[in-house]
Scaffold this active site. Structure first.
Site, PDB file in Angstrom:
ATOM      1  CB  CYS A 267      -0.942   0.001   1.193  1.00  0.00           C
ATOM      2  SG  CYS A 267      -2.047  -1.398   1.148  1.00  0.00           S
TER       3      CYS A 267
HETATM    4  C1  UGA Z   1      -1.005   0.695   5.328  1.00  0.00           C
HETATM    5  C2  UGA Z   1      -1.692   1.713   6.257  1.00  0.00           C
HETATM    6  O1  UGA Z   1      -1.052   1.700   7.524  1.00  0.00           O
HETATM    7  C3  UGA Z   1      -3.180   1.377   6.431  1.00  0.00           C
HETATM    8  O2  UGA Z   1      -3.824   2.361   7.232  1.00  0.00           O
HETATM    9  C4  UGA Z   1      -3.831   1.332   5.058  1.00  0.00           C
HETATM   10  O3  UGA Z   1      -5.215   0.996   5.152  1.00  0.00           O
HETATM   11  C5  UGA Z   1      -3.109   0.291   4.210  1.00  0.00           C
HETATM   12  O4  UGA Z   1      -1.713   0.637   4.089  1.00  0.00           O
HETATM   13  C6  UGA Z   1      -3.751   0.292   2.837  1.00  0.00           C
HETATM   14  O5  UGA Z   1      -3.717   1.327   2.169  1.00  0.00           O
HETATM   15  O6  UGA Z   1      -4.402  -0.698   2.485  1.00  0.00           O
HETATM   16  P1  UGA Z   1      -0.079  -1.808   5.669  1.00  0.00           P
HETATM   17  O7  UGA Z   1       0.330  -1.772   4.238  1.00  0.00           O
HETATM   18  O8  UGA Z   1      -0.780  -3.006   6.196  1.00  0.00           O
HETATM   19  O9  UGA Z   1      -1.054  -0.564   5.987  1.00  0.00           O
HETATM   20  O10 UGA Z   1       1.244  -1.624   6.509  1.00  0.00           O
HETATM   21  P2  UGA Z   1       1.838  -0.609   7.586  1.00  0.00           P
HETATM   22  O11 UGA Z   1       1.624  -1.137   8.932  1.00  0.00           O
HETATM   23  O12 UGA Z   1       1.385   0.771   7.310  1.00  0.00           O
HETATM   24  O13 UGA Z   1       3.396  -0.726   7.264  1.00  0.00           O
HETATM   25  C7  UGA Z   1       3.913  -0.300   6.013  1.00  0.00           C
HETATM   26  C8  UGA Z   1       5.419  -0.320   6.031  1.00  0.00           C
HETATM   27  O14 UGA Z   1       5.929   0.715   6.863  1.00  0.00           O
HETATM   28  C9  UGA Z   1       6.050  -1.621   6.538  1.00  0.00           C
HETATM   29  O15 UGA Z   1       7.133  -1.935   5.694  1.00  0.00           O
HETATM   30  C10 UGA Z   1       6.533  -1.270   7.925  1.00  0.00           C
HETATM   31  O16 UGA Z   1       7.645  -2.027   8.333  1.00  0.00           O
HETATM   32  C11 UGA Z   1       6.913   0.187   7.739  1.00  0.00           C
HETATM   33  N1  UGA Z   1       6.879   0.947   9.005  1.00  0.00           N
HETATM   34  C12 UGA Z   1       5.703   1.181   9.642  1.00  0.00           C
HETATM   35  C13 UGA Z   1       8.056   1.435   9.519  1.00  0.00           C
HETATM   36  O17 UGA Z   1       9.162   1.253   8.958  1.00  0.00           O
HETATM   37  N2  UGA Z   1       8.018   2.157  10.683  1.00  0.00           N
HETATM   38  C14 UGA Z   1       6.852   2.405  11.337  1.00  0.00           C
HETATM   39  O18 UGA Z   1       6.895   3.102  12.392  1.00  0.00           O
HETATM   40  C15 UGA Z   1       5.675   1.894  10.819  1.00  0.00           C
END
Ligand code: UGA
Length: 437
Positions: A267
């Site tokens: 996403c």
């Molecule tokens: C993301 C959004 O958080 C959701 O709100 C949204 O609905 C979704 O995309 C979507 O558009 O469908 P998601 O893809 O499940 O959700 O994953 P995240 O938890 O956002 O993580 C994304 C990336 O960011 C991962 O690689 C994670 O490791 C990284 N991340 C996240 C970090 O490096 N640091 C953080 O503090 C948080």
């Protein structure tokens, strides 16, 4: 009331399972027959905590799974949750959703019900009014707002907490005209989520809210990653203490400040590129968003530079990658930074062995026999000259001197600082913690 859900990916299958487990009369629809047959047996096509249990609970009630769109004519609410991937230029690819909408249009044509279609798929502003609505009206020979309702209803669930997020969303956004259909849908969501705020706005604003949300999350991550790069060059500085402290300021907030190898997944990277492409197309130079993306892409380059600084040439060196899933509690490796890193290391001649508690099967589909796979962390580390921790699986926090004893050279690069507080007898390099050597 009957509810149809078109597209059984993370969003669609979570919604299908949650609504069915609450006792709603639900039909989940997907063009993939094999996938439908598995889901009908209670087997989700991917790993997501609590999904299987919720799905099975739903199947014991009033849930049907179909690959045939004709069931749509009987549904009162039709949620569209199909994928909107990116094309080669980074722009949004609407081909899947256009096809699904055309089939929905053909099927609402013969319905005697006053149906409402809710678009959950992420689409760039203008898509619902300028593309989806005309296809629906043309194929159904009906008029939106009079004969059927059309509402933009973006989704905010995160993989790994999809069931909880579907049950308790932080907000419900309903975009569209203030028609009788909107009123009914508002009532539906008020009953379903009595504690979630409901925001009613127009289509284009609802579509933009989704991009604003994801691009802000991406911005927070790139911000903390850039700071973490600065910290890494200040001996003794620790990005986690900084993130924890600034996160206490309510204007900043503590979430999404975990520095790491960059954001991945299906996403954030896709939506950032789609928003950048969209802004360019309408004549707004998205310089800030471009920087967020560039910072993200640089994280992996920085990690490889660190690796080469520590190891010299990595040609023929054995490197262990711990974690290929884009985050813990999922088997999803789409746009995972770990997968990108492995590809780059293979190009440089490294011999790779990977471990992941859930994502090995998906990883094998990409690398086949080009790399090795291990079911245990100890075996993955045997004879290895470097271990790189990529995903913050809790299993990796248990790594100790005993686990690494068979490493050939004890170099550990920890992109998530999981082992920062441990006394590890190794050359330990944590992303975001300043080191003297
Ligand atoms: C993301 C959004 O958080 C959701 O709100 C949204 O609905 C979704 O995309 C979507 O558009 O469908 P998601 O893809 O499940 O959700 O994953 P995240 O938890 O956002 O993580 C994304 C990336 O960011 C991962 O690689 C994670 O490791 C990284 N991340 C996240 C970090 O490096 N640091 C953080 O503090 C948080």
């Amino acid at each position: 009331m009957k509810i149809g859900i078109v597209g059984l990916g993370f969003v669609g299958l979570s919604l299908t399972s949650v609504l069915a487990s609450k006792g709603f009369n639900v039909v989940g629809i997907d063009v993939n027959k094999e996938k439908c047959s598995q889901i009908s047996k209670g087997i989700p096509p991917f790993f997501e905590p609590d999904l299987e249990k919720t799905l099975r609970n739903g199947l014991r009630k009033k849930l049907e799974i179909k690959s045939d769109f004709s069931v749509i004519h009987d549904c009162d609410l039709i949620f569209v949750t199909v994928g909107t991937p990116q094309n080669r230029t980074g722009a949004i690819d609407l081909s899947i959703i256009k096809k699904a909408i055309a089939s929905i249009g053909n099927n609402i044509k013969v319905s005697k019900k006053q149906q409402t279609i809710l678009i959950k798929s992420t689409v760039v502003p203008g898509t619902v009014k300028d593309i989806i609505l005309p296809i629906l009206e043309k194929n159904s020979k009906k008029k939106a707002g009079r004969d059927f309702g059309l509402i933009s209803n973006p989704e905010f669930l995160q993989e790994s907490t999809a069931i909880k997020d579907t049950k308790f969303p932080h907000a419900v956004v309903l975009g569209g005209y203030k028609t009788k259909f909107m009123k009914k849908v508002q009532e539906f969501f008020t009953k379903l989520h009595p504690n979630s705020p409901i925001i009613i706005t127009n289509h284009q604003t609802a579509e933009m809210i989704k991009y604003a949300n994801n691009s802000f999350l991406a911005t927070k991550i790139s911000f903390i990653n850039q700071l973490s790069n600065i910290c890494q060059n200040i001996p003794g500085a620790n990005i986690d203490d900084i993130a924890k402290t600034i996160g206490l300021d309510p204007r900043i907030g503590r979430l999404f400040l975990n520095a790491g190898p960059g954001y991945g997944g299906s996403c954030l990277p896709k939506d950032m590129k789609a928003l950048i492409n969209f802004a360019d197309r309408i004549g707004v130079k998205p310089s800030f968003l471009n920087e967020v993306e560039k910072t993200n892409q640089k994280q992996i380059t920085n990690m490889i530079s660190l690796l080469e600084r520590k190891m010299g040439s990595i040609n023929r060196k054995k490197i262990t990658i711990l974690g290929t899933a884009f985050k813990p509690e999922t088997d999803d490796i789409r746009d995972s930074i770990s997968i990108k890193l492995i590809k780059k290391l293979i190009e440089k001649g490294a011999r790779i062995i990977v471990h992941d508690p859930k994502a090995i099967e998906n990883t094998k589909k990409i690398f086949l026999n080009k790399i090795e796979y291990s079911e245990s962390i100890i075996n993955a580390l045997t004879n290895s000259q470097c271990a790189i921790i990529m995903t913050q699986w809790k299993e990796y926090s248990k790594i100790n001197n005993n686990t690494i004893r068979r490493m050939n050279k004890k170099l550990i690069i920890d992109s998530r600082r999981i082992l920062a507080d441990k006394n590890i007898d190794a050359d330990y390099q944590a992303i975001g913690i300043g080191n003297n050597n």
